[in-house]
Scaffold this motif. Structure first.
Motif, mmCIF file in Angstrom:
data_model
loop_
_atom_site.group_PDB
_atom_site.id
_atom_site.type_symbol
_atom_site.label_atom_id
_atom_site.label_comp_id
_atom_site.label_asym_id
_atom_site.label_seq_id
_atom_site.Cartn_x
_atom_site.Cartn_y
_atom_site.Cartn_z
ATOM 1 N N LEU A 65 8.695 10.734 -26.300
ATOM 2 C CA LEU A 65 8.497 10.441 -25.204
ATOM 3 C C LEU A 65 7.293 9.509 -24.740
ATOM 4 O O LEU A 65 6.469 8.234 -24.313
ATOM 5 C CB LEU A 65 8.495 11.434 -24.454
ATOM 6 N N ARG A 83 8.776 4.225 -17.038
ATOM 7 C CA ARG A 83 8.744 3.081 -17.412
ATOM 8 C C ARG A 83 10.111 2.932 -18.509
ATOM 9 O O ARG A 83 10.305 0.885 -18.811
ATOM 10 C CB ARG A 83 8.137 2.722 -18.666
ATOM 11 N N ARG A 84 10.506 3.231 -18.889
ATOM 12 C CA ARG A 84 12.045 3.490 -19.499
ATOM 13 C C ARG A 84 12.876 3.464 -18.480
ATOM 14 O O ARG A 84 14.349 2.673 -19.077
ATOM 15 C CB ARG A 84 11.744 4.637 -20.791
ATOM 16 N N ALA A 138 16.586 7.561 -18.591
ATOM 17 C CA ALA A 138 15.743 7.683 -19.098
ATOM 18 C C ALA A 138 15.389 9.329 -19.218
ATOM 19 O O ALA A 138 15.122 10.486 -19.117
ATOM 20 C CB ALA A 138 14.945 6.994 -20.377
ATOM 21 N N GLY A 153 19.080 4.926 -22.920
ATOM 22 C CA GLY A 153 16.851 4.722 -22.391
ATOM 23 C C GLY A 153 15.746 5.045 -23.435
ATOM 24 O O GLY A 153 14.313 4.612 -23.214
ATOM 25 N N THR A 165 8.384 8.633 -18.548
ATOM 26 C CA THR A 165 9.429 8.044 -19.342
ATOM 27 C C THR A 165 10.138 6.863 -18.054
ATOM 28 O O THR A 165 10.724 5.459 -18.047
ATOM 29 C CB THR A 165 10.842 9.230 -19.411
ATOM 30 N N ASP A 207 13.200 3.341 -28.284
ATOM 31 C CA ASP A 207 14.459 1.811 -28.261
ATOM 32 C C ASP A 207 14.681 1.556 -29.330
ATOM 33 O O ASP A 207 15.510 0.955 -28.945
ATOM 34 C CB ASP A 207 12.323 2.010 -28.295
#
Length: 310
Positions: free
Chosen positions: A115, A163-164, A168, A191, A161, A194
């Motif tokens: 991560l 930003r995911r 996620a 998510g 996480t 990637d």
């Protein structure tokens, strides 16, 4: 040759190993992009910090597009994990964590390392998760301590996480709270990572054009046709990784303590005491208590003491 001379020779040989093969060969490759790779496998250990630092330095010197960290680990100590995460997040070049080859895992602390990457990928038939904290021997920890550790780990996971997306974040928290583990395809679906790539050439093609957050800005990776520079473990790093084996640590500790007791009961020979000190030092390093730099300093001090005694 006297006994102390033999002892000094052993120490000098041990220290010399650290300078063997410390750098990967570099070749001029024109205007092609460069990608540096380093493989870390087995339980987390302090040697990984030095290996990763060397790989990052190589990547920075080569102006690499990215450093690909090929990972396969069942996990390890939380303090070692935190130091590795700090290195990844403060890397001078983007770090792509790639769980590979097929059958590999990023379990427990390894999930958090994945991560932490600026981008993350997994090979088919790999897994990630099961990040609930346990004791040093795999045993359950006390309820209060478990609650504290889980909360701090979940806070770290949320930061890594965010930003995911929400899916996620939720999955990362479940990995810590309920020891959930998922496959590569499930990780991509949520998510958490990637992409899925079966091998390094495919990974480089899929990473090309991927936009990532790097520092305070967005960055687009340019990896198609990249020249791959591998950073292998040095001979000394390979030896020290073996020393991190828990079974070997226990054996070294047992021999070291017994040898020191023999020296104390019959002082003057120094051989038993030297063997005991070396074994205990190696065991303490294997437990992850002693950093690599201090490990070398202790051997230098031991060599100096032996010179004085001689």
């Amino acid at each position: 040759m006297g006994r102390l001379n033999w002892v000094r020779l052993v120490i000098l040989v041990l220290l010399a190993w650290g300078w063997l093969g410390t750098a990967a060969p570099l070749y001029a490759q024109g205007d092609l992009p460069v990608v540096v790779t380093v493989r870390l496998e087995g339980p987390l250990n302090p040697i990984w910090q030095e290996t990763l630092k060397r790989a990052m330095r190589t990547a920075e010197e080569r102006g690499a597009e990215a450093l690909i960290l090929e990972l396969d680990t069942p996990g390890g100590q939380i303090d070692v994990m935190n130091r590795l995460i700090q290195q990844i997040r403060n890397s001078p070049v983007p770090v792509v964590v790639y769980v590979s080859p097929a059958g590999a895992m990023a379990a427990s602390a390894g999930a958090m390392l994945t991560l932490a990457g600026h981008a993350a990928a997994m090979a088919p038939e790999t897994s990630i998760g099961a990040a609930s904290p346990v004791g040093g021997q795999g045993e359950d920890i006390g309820e209060t301590m478990e609650s504290k550790v889980k909360e701090i780990l979940k806070a770290s996971a949320r930061g890594l996480t965010l930003r995911r997306g929400e899916s996620a974040v939720r999955l990362a928290e479940e990995m810590i709270e309920n020891a959930r583990a998922v496959s590569a395809s499930e990780a991509v679906e949520n998510g958490l990572v990637d992409l899925v790539a079966p091998d390094l050439p495919t990974l480089l093609r899929k990473l090309d054009g991927l936009s990532i957050e790097f520092g305070d800005s967005q960055r687009t990776l340019r990896t198609a046709g990249a020249v791959v520079v591998e950073v292998p473990l040095t001979f000394m790093e390979q030896v020290l990784v073996v020393l991190a084996n828990p079974n070997l640590v226990f054996l070294l500790l047992s021999i070291g303590v017994q040898a020191i007791l023999i020296e104390l009961s019959s002082p003057g020979g120094w051989v038993a005491g030297f063997i005991g000190a070396v074994c205990v030092t190696l065991a303490v390093f294997g437990l992850g208590i002693l950093p690599v730099n201090w490990f070398g300093i202790i051997f230098l001090v031991m060599a100096f003491i032996l010179f004085v005694l001689d």
